[in-house]
Design an enzyme around this catalytic site. Structure first.
Site, PDB file in Angstrom:
ATOM      1  N   ILE A  10     -14.338 -54.575  40.365  1.00 54.29           N
ATOM      2  CA  ILE A  10     -13.141 -53.796  40.058  1.00 54.29           C
ATOM      3  C   ILE A  10     -13.243 -53.068  38.727  1.00 54.29           C
ATOM      4  CG2 ILE A  10     -11.620 -55.243  41.441  1.00 54.29           C
ATOM      5  CD1 ILE A  10     -10.812 -56.721  38.932  1.00 54.29           C
ATOM      6  N   LYS A  12     -16.293 -51.712  35.394  1.00 59.31           N
ATOM      7  CA  LYS A  12     -17.640 -51.707  34.829  1.00 59.31           C
ATOM      8  C   LYS A  12     -17.624 -50.952  33.520  1.00 59.31           C
ATOM      9  CE  LYS A  12     -22.478 -50.824  36.033  1.00 59.31           C
ATOM     10  NZ  LYS A  12     -23.406 -50.285  37.067  1.00 59.31           N
ATOM     11  N   SER A  17     -19.322 -56.120  33.371  1.00 60.15           N
ATOM     12  CA  SER A  17     -18.555 -55.724  34.553  1.00 60.15           C
ATOM     13  C   SER A  17     -17.457 -56.740  34.809  1.00 60.15           C
ATOM     14  CB  SER A  17     -19.470 -55.613  35.778  1.00 60.15           C
ATOM     15  OG  SER A  17     -20.112 -56.852  36.039  1.00 60.15           O
ATOM     16  N   ALA A  18     -16.514 -56.350  35.658  1.00 64.77           N
ATOM     17  CA  ALA A  18     -15.404 -57.221  36.063  1.00 64.77           C
ATOM     18  C   ALA A  18     -15.426 -57.341  37.578  1.00 64.77           C
ATOM     19  CB  ALA A  18     -14.065 -56.663  35.587  1.00 64.77           C
ATOM     20  N   ASP A 129      -7.040 -54.640  19.367  1.00 60.89           N
ATOM     21  CA  ASP A 129      -7.322 -53.637  20.396  1.00 60.89           C
ATOM     22  C   ASP A 129      -6.154 -53.535  21.367  1.00 60.89           C
ATOM     23  OD1 ASP A 129     -10.014 -52.981  22.783  1.00 60.89           O
ATOM     24  OD2 ASP A 129      -8.827 -51.625  21.531  1.00 60.89           O
TER      25      ASP A 129
END
Length: 555
Positions: A10, A12, A17-18, A129
């Protein structure tokens, strides 16, 4: 990693990555964040390990849920966090297509973000952040603050000087290379709230130098006039150039304009609405819940003013969430009393008029507002109700002797008005899109009609005196009753070991699935085919039986 099943990728980025994964035992979706360590600088490696250690210690209802973490073969740092189905705030703003969010929604989101930042800052953690792409939304549109890759635990002087973050959200002191503290997160939050309200960032430029100039001179367009002056003033106060003049998260939570929304957020935290029943319980969890309920009951008997939060209420996931704090007090001590003073008399009058209806358990059809008000005023409802009747919490659907045992949950499931199927199968009776004729016969049948149907099937009615009934003809009404009884007996006598009946039922299942597919009713089709997993108990027989019932009921 063997405990999870990878579903899809889902996300990158340059560092990793995820992946969307599913826990094999819990059958719950999570996000697996894989941060690459190979060919990275020492600072990037330290940041990855720091994120893994830091997020494992954070526990707040408005911060992404931490599940697990490990280092894979020395090449990846793997962090498993909760999956937010609503996506991030950037995508939410894009999907709005220029339609501004209501001020009430923005205030609720602001309160949730302030509670998350107040929790982090009180534990000396700087996020560093905060931006819209790191603000995630759950299915219920609640906030979850994520991505602690740049977070830092503050030193004793509460300041740091590292230049990190996203330029559009950087505070003036950071750009001026001045040591900064928690007020930098407040500036970034102000930029996020401005972007949520105006659907564009407050400071945007084609080059970095122009961007820095706009930030230092506070050159930005006004906030849309559709929002109130108090709300616009809150955003402007977070975007003050001098960090000493910026309010902290704790001070913003004490702003009068946010008090009603703090009450709403806290009531939602205190009494989450559960739409499903847990299918499995461990003896240890049941024992702990029973002890907690017993202790809570004793405290309430000794002191009726004890609230659910002071007794340590837990969410439906089974993990205790720390109570949001500001101004040195729990949110419940500040806000719940104010709401109670406004509408307690009205609720007491309604409770007196509807005391009989209040004792009837309701599973569906209640609005969110009614559920929330019922949560706040459960103490008052207990005062006007019959003192001898058993008390229950509104988060539980039924009155049972022991609410936290496995048998009691099965009793609650059996007492629901649903088709006679296994508890592991989907709740077809809760799907509003199904045709009404499927359940028409079942919902309208009474006990007396069933008794008449059984008698008419077992012994044919005698013909009237003087009539010849040798040809077997009967009246139209009696024929209808006999037809219902035959269908009912067939449903009860359906034998899953019979290959012929199984084949007929499977044929009906395929026809019914094809009909749903042709009508593009994919949600119902997914629910219909869900019981065919290998881990379910008697799922195929249950689905075959249920489909055969649907087919016979629609004839």
């Amino acid at each position: 990693m063997e405990r999870y099943e990878v579903l899809e990728q889902i996300g990158k980025g340059s560092f990793g990555s995820a992946l969307l994964v599913r826990h094999k035992q819990e059958r719950k979706k999570y996000v697996l964040k894989k941060i690459r360590l190979a060919r990275q600088s020492d600072r990037a490696r330290r940041s990855a390990h720091q994120e893994m250690e830091l997020i494992s210690t954070v526990r707040n209802p408005f911060v992404v849920e931490y599940k697990d973490s490990w280092v894979e073969k020395g090449c990846y740092v793997c962090i498993v966090i909760g999956y937010c189905q609503g996506g991030d705030m950037t995508d939410t703003i894009k999907r709005a297509c220029g339609v501004h969010f209501p001020e009430e929604k923005l205030c609720q989101w602001l309160v949730q973000l302030l509670m998350a930042l107040d929790y982090l800052h009180s534990n000396h953690i700087l996020h560093r952040d905060v931006k819209c792409s790191n603000i995630f939304l759950t299915k219920e549109q609640d906030i979850r603050l994520g991505d602690f890759g740049l977070a830092k635990i503050l030193t004793s002087d509460d300041l740091t000087s590292s230049v990190v973050g996203t330029p559009s959200y950087m505070c003036p002191e950071l750009l001026a290379d001045i040591p900064y503290g928690s007020k930098s997160d407040i500036w970034s939050l102000g930029c996020c709230m401005y972007e949520m309200a105006a659907h564009k960032p407050p400071f945007k430029a084609s080059d970095v130098q122009t961007l820095i100039t706009k930030i230092h001179k506070l050159i930005m367009d006004p906030i849309p006039a559709m929002y109130s002056g108090s709300f616009r003033g809150l955003i402007k106060s977070m975007l003050r150039k001098n960090p000493e003049l910026r309010p902290s998260a704790n001070e913003l939570l004490n702003h009068p304009h946010l008090q009603p929304y703090i009450s709403m957020v806290y009531m939602k935290l205190e009494s989450p609405r559960r739409s499903t029943f847990p299918l499995q319980f461990s003896e240890r969890d049941a024992t702990l819940k029973e002890r907690r309920r017993s202790s809570f009951s004793n405290d309430r008997r000794l002191n009726p003013s004890v609230s659910d939060t002071e007794a340590g209420s837990v969410s439906s996931s089974g993990k205790a969430s720390p109570t949001p704090m500001f101004n040195g007090r729990k949110v419940s001590e500040v806000t719940v009393g104010v709401v109670r003073e406004e509408i307690v008399p009205q609720r007491q009058e309604e409770a007196k008029k509807q005391s009989g209806a209040a004792r009837t358990p309701r599973v569906a059809g209640t609005s969110a507002k009614a559920s929330t008000q019922r949560t706040v005023f459960k103490h008052e409802l207990m005062k006007v109700s019959n003192p001898t009747e058993r008390r229950r919490r509104v988060s539980l659907p039924l009155v049972v002797e022991n609410p936290y045992t496995y048998e009691s949950d099965i009793t609650a499931l059996c007492s629901l008005n649903s088709p006679d199927v296994s508890v592991n199968t989907p709740r077809f009776d809760k799907i509003a899109e199904f045709p009404e004729d499927i359940f028409q016969n079942q919902n309208r049948e009474t006990a007396s009609r069933r008794e008449v149907a059984r008698h008419s099937f077992s012994s044919p009615p005698c013909p009237p005196h003087g009539e010849d009934n040798s040809n077997g003809s009967i009246t139209k009404d009696k024929c209808t009753v006999q037809k219902r009884s035959v269908s009912e007996v067939k449903q009860r006598r359906f034998d899953t070991s019979s290959y012929q009946q199984r084949a007929e039922a499977l044929e009906g299942l395929l026809e019914f699935s094809a009909k749903l597919l042709q009508q593009e009713r994919y949600d119902e089709l997914g629910v219909l085919l869900k019981p065919f997993g290998a881990e379910r108990v008697s799922s195929r027989e249950t689905a075959i039986w249920l489909t055969k019932s649907f087919k016979e009921a629609s004839v």
